[in-house]
Design a protein around this motif. Structure first.
Motif, PDB file in Angstrom:
ATOM      1  N   LEU A  84     -28.448 -29.318   6.195  1.00  9.64           N
ATOM      2  CA  LEU A  84     -28.822 -28.857   4.851  1.00  9.64           C
ATOM      3  C   LEU A  84     -27.650 -28.213   4.134  1.00  9.64           C
ATOM      4  O   LEU A  84     -27.418 -28.448   2.931  1.00  9.64           O
ATOM      5  N   LEU A  85     -26.883 -27.405   4.851  1.00 12.88           N
ATOM      6  CA  LEU A  85     -25.729 -26.735   4.238  1.00 12.88           C
ATOM      7  C   LEU A  85     -24.684 -27.761   3.793  1.00 12.88           C
ATOM      8  O   LEU A  85     -24.109 -27.649   2.683  1.00 12.88           O
ATOM      9  N   ALA A  86     -24.449 -28.785   4.662  1.00 14.76           N
ATOM     10  CA  ALA A  86     -23.482 -29.807   4.285  1.00 14.76           C
ATOM     11  C   ALA A  86     -23.952 -30.567   3.045  1.00 14.76           C
ATOM     12  O   ALA A  86     -23.146 -30.895   2.144  1.00 14.76           O
ATOM     13  N   THR A  87     -25.254 -30.835   2.985  1.00 14.19           N
ATOM     14  CA  THR A  87     -25.800 -31.539   1.823  1.00 14.19           C
ATOM     15  C   THR A  87     -25.660 -30.692   0.565  1.00 14.19           C
ATOM     16  O   THR A  87     -25.297 -31.192  -0.519  1.00 14.19           O
ATOM     17  N   ALA A  88     -25.976 -29.402   0.677  1.00 12.97           N
ATOM     18  CA  ALA A  88     -25.864 -28.514  -0.485  1.00 12.97           C
ATOM     19  C   ALA A  88     -24.425 -28.418  -0.978  1.00 12.97           C
ATOM     20  O   ALA A  88     -24.144 -28.419  -2.202  1.00 12.97           O
ATOM     21  N   LEU A  89     -23.461 -28.355  -0.056  1.00  9.72           N
ATOM     22  CA  LEU A  89     -22.051 -28.286  -0.446  1.00  9.72           C
ATOM     23  C   LEU A  89     -21.618 -29.587  -1.125  1.00  9.72           C
ATOM     24  O   LEU A  89     -20.842 -29.579  -2.103  1.00  9.72           O
ATOM     25  N   ALA A  90     -22.120 -30.740  -0.616  1.00 11.15           N
ATOM     26  CA  ALA A  90     -21.774 -32.015  -1.241  1.00 11.15           C
ATOM     27  C   ALA A  90     -22.339 -32.105  -2.649  1.00 11.15           C
ATOM     28  O   ALA A  90     -21.668 -32.577  -3.592  1.00 11.15           O
ATOM     29  N   ILE A  91     -23.598 -31.641  -2.825  1.00 13.08           N
ATOM     30  CA  ILE A  91     -24.204 -31.659  -4.161  1.00 13.08           C
ATOM     31  C   ILE A  91     -23.428 -30.743  -5.107  1.00 13.08           C
ATOM     32  O   ILE A  91     -23.164 -31.087  -6.276  1.00 13.08           O
ATOM     33  N   SER A  92     -23.051 -29.554  -4.617  1.00 15.30           N
ATOM     34  CA  SER A  92     -22.285 -28.606  -5.452  1.00 15.30           C
ATOM     35  C   SER A  92     -20.967 -29.222  -5.897  1.00 15.30           C
ATOM     36  O   SER A  92     -20.557 -29.084  -7.058  1.00 15.30           O
ATOM     37  N   ARG A  93     -20.313 -29.927  -4.982  1.00 13.05           N
ATOM     38  CA  ARG A  93     -19.030 -30.551  -5.342  1.00 13.05           C
ATOM     39  C   ARG A  93     -19.220 -31.613  -6.407  1.00 13.05           C
ATOM     40  O   ARG A  93     -18.490 -31.677  -7.413  1.00 13.05           O
TER      41      ARG A  93
ATOM     42  N   VAL B  12     -17.718 -31.723 -10.194  1.00 14.58           N
ATOM     43  CA  VAL B  12     -16.791 -32.785 -10.601  1.00 14.58           C
ATOM     44  C   VAL B  12     -17.325 -33.560 -11.796  1.00 14.58           C
ATOM     45  O   VAL B  12     -16.616 -33.879 -12.753  1.00 14.58           O
ATOM     46  N   SER B  13     -18.629 -33.890 -11.736  1.00 14.67           N
ATOM     47  CA  SER B  13     -19.198 -34.749 -12.793  1.00 14.67           C
ATOM     48  C   SER B  13     -19.788 -33.967 -13.934  1.00 14.67           C
ATOM     49  O   SER B  13     -20.319 -34.570 -14.879  1.00 14.67           O
ATOM     50  N   GLY B  14     -19.765 -32.657 -13.806  1.00  8.37           N
ATOM     51  CA  GLY B  14     -20.360 -31.847 -14.865  1.00  8.37           C
ATOM     52  C   GLY B  14     -21.853 -31.912 -14.856  1.00  8.37           C
ATOM     53  O   GLY B  14     -22.503 -31.636 -15.872  1.00  8.37           O
ATOM     54  N   GLY B  15     -22.422 -32.265 -13.741  1.00 11.41           N
ATOM     55  CA  GLY B  15     -23.858 -32.314 -13.583  1.00 11.41           C
ATOM     56  C   GLY B  15     -24.466 -33.624 -13.978  1.00 11.41           C
ATOM     57  O   GLY B  15     -25.694 -33.755 -14.021  1.00 11.41           O
ATOM     58  N   ASP B  16     -23.591 -34.616 -14.217  1.00  8.99           N
ATOM     59  CA  ASP B  16     -24.136 -35.900 -14.669  1.00  8.99           C
ATOM     60  C   ASP B  16     -24.650 -36.765 -13.530  1.00  8.99           C
ATOM     61  O   ASP B  16     -25.670 -37.435 -13.658  1.00  8.99           O
ATOM     62  N   ALA B  17     -23.935 -36.804 -12.402  1.00  6.03           N
ATOM     63  CA  ALA B  17     -24.330 -37.756 -11.348  1.00  6.03           C
ATOM     64  C   ALA B  17     -23.811 -37.296  -9.995  1.00  6.03           C
ATOM     65  O   ALA B  17     -22.873 -36.502  -9.901  1.00  6.03           O
ATOM     66  N   LEU B  18     -24.489 -37.824  -8.939  1.00 11.43           N
ATOM     67  CA  LEU B  18     -24.057 -37.601  -7.559  1.00 11.43           C
ATOM     68  C   LEU B  18     -23.380 -38.860  -7.055  1.00 11.43           C
ATOM     69  O   LEU B  18     -23.750 -39.977  -7.416  1.00 11.43           O
ATOM     70  N   THR B  19     -22.412 -38.687  -6.195  1.00 10.09           N
ATOM     71  CA  THR B  19     -21.705 -39.830  -5.642  1.00 10.09           C
ATOM     72  C   THR B  19     -22.623 -40.598  -4.693  1.00 10.09           C
ATOM     73  O   THR B  19     -23.591 -40.049  -4.131  1.00 10.09           O
ATOM     74  N   PRO B  20     -22.351 -41.887  -4.467  1.00  9.78           N
ATOM     75  CA  PRO B  20     -23.175 -42.670  -3.512  1.00  9.78           C
ATOM     76  C   PRO B  20     -23.180 -42.066  -2.109  1.00  9.78           C
ATOM     77  O   PRO B  20     -24.207 -42.113  -1.417  1.00  9.78           O
TER      78      PRO B  20
ATOM     79  N   THR C 203     -23.030 -38.917  -1.329  1.00 11.99           N
ATOM     80  CA  THR C 203     -23.962 -37.779  -1.310  1.00 11.99           C
ATOM     81  C   THR C 203     -25.404 -38.260  -1.334  1.00 11.99           C
ATOM     82  O   THR C 203     -26.277 -37.688  -0.673  1.00 11.99           O
ATOM     83  N   ARG C 204     -25.676 -39.342  -2.093  1.00 13.65           N
ATOM     84  CA  ARG C 204     -27.051 -39.864  -2.124  1.00 13.65           C
ATOM     85  C   ARG C 204     -27.454 -40.403  -0.738  1.00 13.65           C
ATOM     86  O   ARG C 204     -28.598 -40.235  -0.313  1.00 13.65           O
ATOM     87  N   ASP C 205     -26.503 -41.059  -0.065  1.00  5.56           N
ATOM     88  CA  ASP C 205     -26.806 -41.513   1.305  1.00  5.56           C
ATOM     89  C   ASP C 205     -27.087 -40.338   2.221  1.00  5.56           C
ATOM     90  O   ASP C 205     -27.960 -40.402   3.104  1.00  5.56           O
ATOM     91  N   LEU C 206     -26.342 -39.262   2.014  1.00  8.56           N
ATOM     92  CA  LEU C 206     -26.552 -38.067   2.832  1.00  8.56           C
ATOM     93  C   LEU C 206     -27.934 -37.475   2.586  1.00  8.56           C
ATOM     94  O   LEU C 206     -28.589 -36.979   3.502  1.00  8.56           O
ATOM     95  N   LEU C 207     -28.419 -37.532   1.327  1.00 13.05           N
ATOM     96  CA  LEU C 207     -29.746 -37.012   1.018  1.00 13.05           C
ATOM     97  C   LEU C 207     -30.837 -37.808   1.742  1.00 13.05           C
ATOM     98  O   LEU C 207     -31.849 -37.260   2.175  1.00 13.05           O
ATOM     99  N   ASN C 208     -30.610 -39.122   1.852  1.00 11.17           N
ATOM    100  CA  ASN C 208     -31.635 -39.972   2.469  1.00 11.17           C
ATOM    101  C   ASN C 208     -31.554 -40.014   3.996  1.00 11.17           C
ATOM    102  O   ASN C 208     -32.563 -40.221   4.662  1.00 11.17           O
ATOM    103  N   ASP C 209     -30.341 -39.852   4.524  1.00 21.85           N
ATOM    104  CA  ASP C 209     -30.151 -40.038   5.969  1.00 21.85           C
ATOM    105  C   ASP C 209     -29.764 -38.747   6.682  1.00 21.85           C
ATOM    106  O   ASP C 209     -29.234 -38.780   7.783  1.00 21.85           O
ATOM    107  N   ALA C 210     -29.974 -37.613   6.069  1.00 21.55           N
ATOM    108  CA  ALA C 210     -29.605 -36.347   6.727  1.00 21.55           C
ATOM    109  C   ALA C 210     -30.474 -36.122   7.956  1.00 21.55           C
ATOM    110  O   ALA C 210     -31.582 -36.643   8.091  1.00 21.55           O
TER     111      ALA C 210
ATOM    112  N   VAL D 219     -33.906 -35.269   2.198  1.00 21.01           N
ATOM    113  CA  VAL D 219     -33.579 -33.951   1.646  1.00 21.01           C
ATOM    114  C   VAL D 219     -33.842 -33.983   0.139  1.00 21.01           C
ATOM    115  O   VAL D 219     -33.448 -34.929  -0.562  1.00 21.01           O
ATOM    116  N   PHE D 220     -34.540 -32.932  -0.347  1.00 22.20           N
ATOM    117  CA  PHE D 220     -34.787 -32.769  -1.777  1.00 22.20           C
ATOM    118  C   PHE D 220     -33.856 -31.681  -2.306  1.00 22.20           C
ATOM    119  O   PHE D 220     -33.467 -30.777  -1.555  1.00 22.20           O
TER     120      PHE D 220
END
Length: 463
Positions: free
Chosen positions: A46-55, A59-67, A69-76, A81-82
């Motif tokens: 969870l902490l790794a996922t939260a840090l990836a989302i924060s990054r 970087v994107s200014g809140g517009d989008a998550l990298t692929p 990070t999205r894989d990490l959300l689904n396969d954590a 992970v929500f």
């Protein structure tokens, strides 16, 4: 009667039941450890996922998550992970609209907690970081959460895996124990087979080597065999002696009967008939003594032994024996110092013992015998029956010979069983027979333990 449990089954139960309890305890412990491990692993995920989302938000200014990070959300670890992100001004940036709040909500850079989301238990992580979005700089809050059901399933799977492993080990151990116990008990089955091959006449000790655990049983069995051998030998010796002793009176009785039949003179026939009657009486007495001696081998249980007044029993015996002594020209006296002597013994045995001692005095007193005296006394907790005569006497140093079965100090008309019967009766009831030193004649006493304290004003030695 309930059939006893097999020794093999007992050993198997005594071994496997504790091991099964240990296995259950280890399974519970393994489940607890797995839960702790899952908490640590999944919380790090969870902490790794939260840090990836924060990054990605920074970087994107809140517009989008990298692929990635999205894989990490689904396969954590632990399942999906929500997430929910708010900017420096507290405005929603991205993620799910309504995040759960941890029960222990507090202002901290990293906060783990429990909560509920859509009716399910979830693990929540709040991460607070200072970020810049556009022209705003401040604390952004990243909230990520994950169902706890996956964590519990992981812990259960780990515990079940351990239990299955231990179950397989226990099954293998049970099979090994089943056949191992059978092999270990083989010396006992061999011993059983060896005993079964013995003939009923073989009473020699068992000398087959056995394990130390059953050596005591074999030793006890050998002791029992030895006692049986001694008992059989004693019976055989008794039967041999009895046959020898009964042969002479039987022969004499037959001879007297033949001479009485052939006697022509009436007076001579009468004398021979009197001698025949006396010989028959001696044969009957000898038979009674032999039967009494043999019956003493089979003891009555102590709980069934009655309590009797020794004084009244001896008075009845002396009434009969005294008449016979007076008829033979002897002085007979009964002297009672104690008013009552309560002892635990059979009244027939008590009378038989005294009768044998009086008869012994009459037959072995010799030509100088003039009187027989029976004394009843009490010394503390002991009842004493003493028979005193003024005959030729019997010294204590010749007691061993006199007390033997069929033992004779000198020629007499007796059978040699009177004293041995009296001694056997005394020992049977916890007493003893004592041949005492006397100035003249013979003094023999039977000493028996009293069953209770009996007050007696005529007993100066009583307490």
């Amino acid at each position: 009667m309930k059939r006893p449990t097999s020794l093999r089954v007992r050993l198997l139960a005594l071994t496997l039941v504790p091991l099964m309890l240990v296995a259950v305890a280890l399974g519970a412990w393994r489940y607890t450890v797995a839960q702790s491990t899952a908490e640590e692993i999944f919380d790090r995920s969870l902490l790794a996922t939260a840090l990836a989302i924060s990054r990605d938000v920074t970087v994107s200014g809140g517009d989008a998550l990298t692929p990635a990070t999205r894989d990490l959300l689904n396969d954590a670890s632990g399942g999906e992970v929500f997430y929910h992100v708010t900017g420096p001004d507290g405005v929603y940036v991205t993620g799910y609209a309504y995040p759960p709040r941890p029960e222990n909500a507090a202002d901290a850079p990293i906060l783990f907690g429990q909560g509920r989301y859509r009716g399910e238990e979830v693990r929540i992580l709040q991460l607070v970081e200072r970020t810049t979005l556009g022209n705003l700089t401040g604390d952004s809050r990243i909230t990520v959460w994950q169902r706890t059901a996956e964590r519990e399933a992981f812990a259960r799977a780990q515990a079940l895996r351990s239990l299955r492993t231990m179950g397989a080990l226990l099954a293998v151990l049970a099979v090994l124990l089943w056949f191992g116990v059978a092999r270990g008990l083989r010396p006992l089955t061999n011993l059983e087979a060896a005993i079964a091959l013995r003939s009923p006449d073989d009473l020699t000790p068992i000398r087959r080597p056995v394990p130390p655990e059953v050596a005591g049983i074999v030793a006890t069995l050998n002791q029992l065999i030895g006692q049986m051998r001694d008992s059989i030998a004693a019976h055989q010796a008794f039967i041999s002696d009895a046959a020898h002793q009964l042969r002479n009176p039987a022969t004499a009785t037959l001879s007297l009967a033949q001479t009485a039949r052939d006697a022509a003179d009436p007076d001579e026939r009468g004398r021979r008939l009197d001698a025949l009657v006396e010989a028959a009486r001696r044969s009957v007495r000898l038979t009674e003594q032999l039967l009494s001696l043999e019956k003493l081998r089979y003891a009555t249980p102590e709980t069934e032994t009655p309590e009797i007044d020794l004084v009244s029993v001896i008075e009845e015996v002396c009434a009969l024996e005294g008449a016979a002594a007076l008829e033979a020209g002897l002085d007979f006296e009964l002297f009672v110092e104690a008013r009552a002597l309560q002892v635990r013994m059979d009244s027939v045995h008590a009378g038989e013992a005294v009768k044998n001692l009086i008869d012994n005095a009459r037959r072995h007193g010799g030509p100088d015998l003039r009187s027989i005296r029976v004394e009843l006394a009490r010394e503390r907790t002991t009842a004493i029956v003493r028979i005193v005569d003024d005959g030729i006497g019997l010294s204590p140093d010749r007691a061993d010979t006199a007390l033997k079965r069929f033992g004779q100090i000198g020629p007499s008309s007796g059978s040699g069983l009177g004293l041995s019967i009296a001694e056997a009766i005394a020992k049977r009831y916890g007493g003893r027979l004592v041949i005492e030193t006397a100035v003249k004649g013979t003094s023999i006493s039977i000493q028996l333990p009293l069953s209770g304290t009996v007050p007696d004003d005529h007993c100066p030695s009583c307490p």
